[in-house]
Design an enzyme around this catalytic site. Structure first.
Site, PDB file in Angstrom:
ATOM      1  N   ASP A   1       0.968  -1.309   0.036  1.00 47.08           N
ATOM      2  CA  ASP A   1      -0.048  -0.106  -0.126  1.00 47.08           C
ATOM      3  C   ASP A   1       0.811   1.281   0.145  1.00 47.08           C
ATOM      4  O   ASP A   1       2.125   1.153   0.185  1.00 47.08           O
ATOM      5  CB  ASP A   1      -0.874   0.131   1.061  1.00 47.08           C
ATOM      6  CG  ASP A   1      -0.280  -0.467   2.717  1.00 47.08           C
ATOM      7  OD1 ASP A   1       0.904  -0.473   2.684  1.00 47.08           O
ATOM      8  OD2 ASP A   1      -1.116  -1.011   3.479  1.00 47.08           O
TER       9      ASP A   1
ATOM     10  N   ASN B   1      -7.834  -2.972  14.685  1.00 45.61           N
ATOM     11  CA  ASN B   1      -9.066  -3.156  14.105  1.00 45.61           C
ATOM     12  C   ASN B   1      -9.312  -4.127  13.095  1.00 45.61           C
ATOM     13  O   ASN B   1     -10.322  -4.549  12.399  1.00 45.61           O
ATOM     14  CB  ASN B   1      -9.869  -1.849  13.424  1.00 45.61           C
ATOM     15  CG  ASN B   1      -9.087  -1.384  11.963  1.00 45.61           C
ATOM     16  OD1 ASN B   1      -8.024  -2.400  11.373  1.00 45.61           O
ATOM     17  ND2 ASN B   1      -9.281  -0.122  11.566  1.00 45.61           N
TER      18      ASN B   1
ATOM     19  N   HIS C   1      -7.454  -4.763  10.247  1.00 42.91           N
ATOM     20  CA  HIS C   1      -7.276  -4.657   8.765  1.00 42.91           C
ATOM     21  C   HIS C   1      -5.986  -5.142   8.507  1.00 42.91           C
ATOM     22  O   HIS C   1      -5.014  -5.385   9.391  1.00 42.91           O
ATOM     23  CB  HIS C   1      -7.426  -3.123   8.553  1.00 42.91           C
ATOM     24  CG  HIS C   1      -6.011  -2.183   8.982  1.00 42.91           C
ATOM     25  ND1 HIS C   1      -6.284  -0.899   9.319  1.00 42.91           N
ATOM     26  CD2 HIS C   1      -4.700  -2.551   9.305  1.00 42.91           C
ATOM     27  CE1 HIS C   1      -4.962  -0.562   9.557  1.00 42.91           C
ATOM     28  NE2 HIS C   1      -3.902  -1.699   9.592  1.00 42.91           N
TER      29      HIS C   1
ATOM     30  N   GLU D   1     -10.036  -1.963   5.490  1.00 39.59           N
ATOM     31  CA  GLU D   1     -10.463  -1.696   6.626  1.00 39.59           C
ATOM     32  C   GLU D   1     -11.803  -2.502   7.097  1.00 39.59           C
ATOM     33  O   GLU D   1     -12.412  -3.225   6.142  1.00 39.59           O
ATOM     34  CB  GLU D   1     -10.708  -0.236   6.934  1.00 39.59           C
ATOM     35  CG  GLU D   1      -9.529   0.768   6.445  1.00 39.59           C
ATOM     36  CD  GLU D   1      -8.698   0.990   7.888  1.00 39.59           C
ATOM     37  OE1 GLU D   1      -8.861  -0.043   8.701  1.00 39.59           O
ATOM     38  OE2 GLU D   1      -8.248   2.005   7.914  1.00 39.59           O
TER      39      GLU D   1
HETATM   40  C1  F6R Z   1       1.271  -1.569   6.222  1.00 40.03           C
HETATM   41  C2  F6R Z   1      -0.009  -2.082   6.300  1.00 40.03           C
HETATM   42  C3  F6R Z   1      -0.694  -2.208   7.541  1.00 40.03           C
HETATM   43  C4  F6R Z   1       0.082  -2.421   8.745  1.00 40.03           C
HETATM   44  C5  F6R Z   1      -0.768  -2.567  10.239  1.00 40.03           C
HETATM   45  C6  F6R Z   1       0.002  -2.652  11.308  1.00 40.03           C
HETATM   46  O1  F6R Z   1       1.807  -1.567   4.791  1.00 40.03           O
HETATM   47  O2  F6R Z   1      -0.394  -2.450   5.449  1.00 40.03           O
HETATM   48  O3  F6R Z   1      -1.813  -2.996   7.448  1.00 40.03           O
HETATM   49  O4  F6R Z   1       0.751  -3.737   8.561  1.00 40.03           O
HETATM   50  O5  F6R Z   1      -1.391  -1.214  10.244  1.00 40.03           O
HETATM   51  O6  F6R Z   1       0.902  -1.593  11.577  1.00 40.03           O
HETATM   52  P1  F6R Z   1       1.932  -1.774  12.603  1.00 40.03           P
HETATM   53  O7  F6R Z   1       3.055  -2.772  12.199  1.00 40.03           O
HETATM   54  O8  F6R Z   1       2.723  -0.429  12.657  1.00 40.03           O
HETATM   55  O9  F6R Z   1       1.280  -2.163  13.944  1.00 40.03           O
END
Ligand code: F6R
Length: 231
Positions: free
Chosen positions: A56, A125, A127, A132
């Protein structure tokens, strides 16, 4: 946890030097990238033939913006290993046409014959990528609105919450589920409940990561705190 994931990833590249690696940003994979950089410097793993395709990117951020995922990947991984810059792919946050950019990105994935190994983190959450809660499963790369909880979680990287982009390009759940195998890394007590919901609760778009129950080859690498409600 990160060492385990890094070992799996480097084994993938050793066995198939031209592997297509689906990569993630965020806090959780930082250790993975550190280990890989160390092993690459020691000559134990070679990324010269590897291809990376990230999950992303924020809409509206330039590649040289320190909050962009392109900047994160260059800074934390790409410039520390011998991957060829032209083999590293992320959505272009500055693309003029959103639909065109999503189609371009899906074409990049198809042109590489899909993703061999997808590294994933999970949001509080549930995702994965920026899919989401409520995201439909049957989606390829698309432009997604960020929920308030993600905006607030990601604001730790920005000087002010109002600076967090409201949209991101993300691989869809269908894109992620097509990866040959998936390594999900999770750390911290704060993720324990969502991890339990994702792997022992119903498969539902309300918990996007729950779809991973339907994939035939998922490795979960977590620290004790994150796994505490699963064992
Ligand atoms: C990052 C991504 C997100 C993260 C998720 C966890 O490229 O796609 O889905 O993997 O938000 O983020 P952290 O590791 O910062 O808790």
């Amino acid at each position: 946890m990160c060492r385990k994931a890094a070992r799996i990833l480097s084994a993938q590249v050793v066995l198939k030097p031209g592997s297509v690696l689906g990569l993630a940003t965020g806090s959780t994979p930082l250790g993975v990238y550190k280990w890989l950089a160390e092993w690459c410097a020691a000559g134990d793993v070679d990324f010269s033939e590897a291809v990376s395709i990230n999950l992303d990117e924020y809409v509206g951020l330039a590649p040289d913006n320190p909050q962009s995922y392109r900047y994160y990947m260059d800074d934390n991984f790409f410039r520390h290993v011998n991957i060829k810059p032209e083999n590293t792919h992320l959505p272009n946050g500055l693309a003029s046409g959103k639909a065109e950019e999503c189609a371009r990105y899906d074409a990049v994935i198809r042109a590489h014959n899909g993703i061999d190994m997808q590294l994933l983190g999970i949001g509080h959450n549930g995702h994965i990528g920026f899919n989401e809660p409520g995201a439909v499963f049957e989606m390829d790369t698309h432009c997604a609105p960020l929920t308030e909880s993600t905006i607030s979680a990601n604001s730790r990287f920005f000087s002010d919450e109002s600076d967090v982009p409201r949209f991101a390009y993300t691989m869809g759940i269908r894109t992620i589920m097509r990866a040959r195998y998936i390594v999900l890394i999770v750390s911290g007590a704060g993720k324990a409940q969502i991890l339990k919901d994702a792997f022992t609760g119903p498969v539902t778009p309300q918990v996007p990561a729950s779809v991973l129950q339907l994939h035939g080859d998922v490795i979960l690498a977590g620290d004790e705190e994150a796994l505490s409600l699963l064992v």
